[in-house]
Write a protein that holds these residues in place. Structure first.
Motif, PDB file in Angstrom:
ATOM      1  N   UNK A  38       7.749   4.487   9.360  1.00 55.34           N
ATOM      2  CA  UNK A  38       6.696   4.636   8.043  1.00 55.34           C
ATOM      3  C   UNK A  38       7.795   3.979   6.914  1.00 55.34           C
ATOM      4  N   UNK A  39       7.830   2.759   6.966  1.00 51.51           N
ATOM      5  CA  UNK A  39       8.824   2.116   6.243  1.00 51.51           C
ATOM      6  C   UNK A  39       8.557   2.245   4.498  1.00 51.51           C
ATOM      7  N   UNK A  40       7.395   2.213   4.121  1.00 48.50           N
ATOM      8  CA  UNK A  40       7.095   2.565   2.682  1.00 48.50           C
ATOM      9  C   UNK A  40       7.274   3.959   2.396  1.00 48.50           C
ATOM     10  N   UNK A  41       7.096   4.858   3.322  1.00 49.42           N
ATOM     11  CA  UNK A  41       7.639   6.141   2.927  1.00 49.42           C
ATOM     12  C   UNK A  41       8.792   6.560   3.046  1.00 49.42           C
ATOM     13  N   UNK A  42       9.677   5.702   3.880  1.00 45.86           N
ATOM     14  CA  UNK A  42      11.065   5.897   3.713  1.00 45.86           C
ATOM     15  C   UNK A  42      11.637   5.365   2.410  1.00 45.86           C
ATOM     16  N   UNK A  43      11.037   4.073   1.882  1.00 46.52           N
ATOM     17  CA  UNK A  43      11.618   3.633   0.571  1.00 46.52           C
ATOM     18  C   UNK A  43      11.150   4.527  -0.419  1.00 46.52           C
TER      19      UNK A  43
END
Length: 119
Positions: A38-43
């Motif tokens: 979940x790249x955007x959640x991680x960012x």
């Protein structure tokens, strides 16, 4: 510079960590055996934790009240954080954030992956 890399293997898959690292560095978009992250959640989580740092751009932060900066590169399956003059406690915070997403650290400087299968 110090590199921190994170990814998750698919269930039942366990690959050569250094080869996965090399594929990530070559910016391969799809690596068989790795899960999507979940790249955007991680960012968003990193931005929240480092909200007191200056956000230089959408992938870079620098500490205006201390030392260090970092830049994040990502694919749908991996997160690579390049740390510049960053203190150990800052790198530990980044590792802790990624642990929230069950992403183990691969440290190419050692080289070693820190997960339950490597212990």
């Amino acid at each position: 510079m110090y590199e921190l890399l994170f990814w998750n293997y698919c269930d039942g898959i366990y690959l050569n960590h250094h080869e996965v690292y090399e594929d990530i560095c070559e910016e391969q978009i799809d690596i068989d055996g790795l899960e999507a992250l979940p790249v955007q959640v991680i960012f968003n989580r990193i931005a929240s934790v480092f909200s007191k740092w200056e956000k230089v751009d959408d992938r870079s932060w620098k500490n205006n009240s201390g030392v260090g900066a970092f830049h994040i590169r990502s694919t749908p399956q991996s997160i690579k954080i390049d740390c510049y003059g960053t203190e150990g406690k800052t790198m530990d915070a980044l590792v802790s954030i990624m642990e929230e997403f069950k992403c183990a650290l691969y440290d190419p400087q050692v080289p070693q992956r820190y997960d339950e299968m490597a212990e």
